[in-house]
Design a protein around this motif. Structure first.
Motif: not given
Length: 410
Positions: A132-135, A148-154, A158-160, A174-183
């Motif tokens: 999973p990833a968070l935007v 969100l950054k604090q929660n995701a890091t804990k 990965p987050f954007y 941008e966030g959706v495109a980035r994490f799609k590229d990262e599969n």
């Protein structure tokens, strides 16, 4: 247990009916009156309660029941079925598929616990092998990205997001495109909280939805707002295609019944409930097991499923085999101290004891036959209401005593 007070009152009403020497129309009416009062005080919509009472009376026609039928069981089953019907929309929700990218957008009111729920949702699927990833597309609330950054890091997810960009549509794209590229196979987009009267924010939400093209939009609802959730859910559904609902803050709030019934009225399936602030306090919502717990009719299968949720993916095959062996021994009446010790170890990893023990038969005296009430009360001493820390300490003391034992004498 979630909505424990409501469940206790309904269970007591059923128990009083079961204790009656003769179950006639007067006994049935008194039982239904008590259940009706309990539901209305839990803020369940009047129309749903009225329909439930009518349906039960139509199903349970005492005059037409042939001799030999167990009237108590028939009434109890009718109540169970109607409570299930009240909470079940009959509409399946979109389910992400591992290995295939899915975009899920979260929407909801301010203060509903949406950002925290995004992390819980991501963590739930992460434990099951998803990537999973968070935007963070919430640019309206100050500190939203920090949270969100604090929660995701804990949670090691990965987050954007951005501290400088103010356009949520651009961040979302941008966030959706980035994490799609990262599969990443589950991309979760967190949006700004908004109220149905804020037209500009609703337009912004619609734009984010169009730009990110989510496979599922989830409406996050605060369980404490009760019946007011109905109008809000309807407003969100008119702006975006809400496909599922998550109710938060369900850890014992008096108005929780109103929120749950409002969900059913919107015809959007309820998929999870939040039962606390921590990332693991997040439960899959299945209607029948939930109603069983509500009525104090916990089952061992739900208990073992809950244990399974906390096992890492690489250990699940071995754990499932072990639990199957335990289940077989339990069915044979062979419950050893070693099994008890291993289950205690699992219980302590599963969150508040009140929620966990509500899944076990025997820990609610509400529906116990008279000859089992003393035994149930003895079990209940392990879990006094409002004293979970003390009860957890008792479990640990039991484990220390078992640590001092040997295999001799078996």
């Amino acid at each position: 247990m979630v909505l424990g007070e409501l469940g206790g009152r309904i269970a007591r009403a059923i128990q009083q009916m079961s204790n009656a020497t003769i179950v006639d129309e007067n006994v049935l009416n008194e039982c239904l009156r008590e259940i009706t009062r309990a539901l209305l005080q839990a803020d369940v919509r009047f129309e749903l309660v009225r329909d439930m009472q009518t349906n039960i009376k139509n199903v349970v026609n005492l005059d037409r029941l042939a001799a030999g039928h167990n009237k108590r069981n028939i009434i109890q089953q009718a109540i169970f079925n109607e409570l299930c019907k009240m909470l079940d929309t009959g509409t399946p929700s979109f389910t992400p598929k591992k290995g295939k990218t899915s975009v899920v957008m979260f929407v909801g009111l301010q203060g509903s616990g949406k950002t925290t729920t995004c992390t819980k949702y991501a963590h739930y699927y992460q434990k099951r092998g998803w990537k999973p990833a968070l935007v963070c597309a919430d640019t309206f609330r100050a500190g939203a990205f920090d949270q969100l950054k604090q929660n995701a890091t804990k949670a090691k997810i990965p987050f954007y997001g951005s501290f400088v960009e103010s356009d949520p549509v651009q961040i979302g794209v941008e966030g959706v495109a980035r994490f799609k590229d990262e599969n990443c196979d589950l991309i979760i987009v967190d949006t700004s909280g908004r109220h149905k009267q804020e037209a500009a924010l609703f337009e912004e939400m619609r734009q984010v939805s169009e730009a990110t093209n989510p496979d599922l939009a989830i409406f996050v609802m605060d369980g404490s707002i009760g019946q007011a959730a109905y109008d809000q859910a309807q407003a969100f559904k008119q702006s975006v295609a809400v496909g599922a609902v998550i109710v938060t803050k369900m850890d014992g709030h008096a108005k929780g019944g109103g929120a749950l019934s409002a969900v059913a009225a919107t015809k959007s399936p309820l998929i999870f409930i939040g039962t606390g602030e921590h990332v693991h306090e997040f439960e899959v919502f299945n209607v029948k097991p939930f109603v069983k717990r509500l009525l104090g009719m916990g089952g061992l299968s739900g208990f073992i499923d809950r244990i399974q949720d906390d096992v890492p993916m690489d250990q699940q095959a071995e754990h499932m085999q072990k639990q199957a062996e335990h289940m077989q021994k339990l069915l044979e009446g062979n419950f050893t101290l070693r099994i008890m010790y291993e289950q205690y170890q699992s219980i302590l990893k599963m969150g508040p004891l009140g929620q966990v023990l509500s899944m076990l038969p025997g820990f609610s005296a509400e529906l116990m036959p008279k000859d089992q009430e003393k035994e149930s009360q003895a079990n209940a001493e392990l879990m006094p209401e409002g004293q979970e820390k003390e009860s957890q300490a008792k479990v640990k003391r039991c484990m220390v005593m078992m640590d001092s034992m040997t295999n001799k004498g078996k």
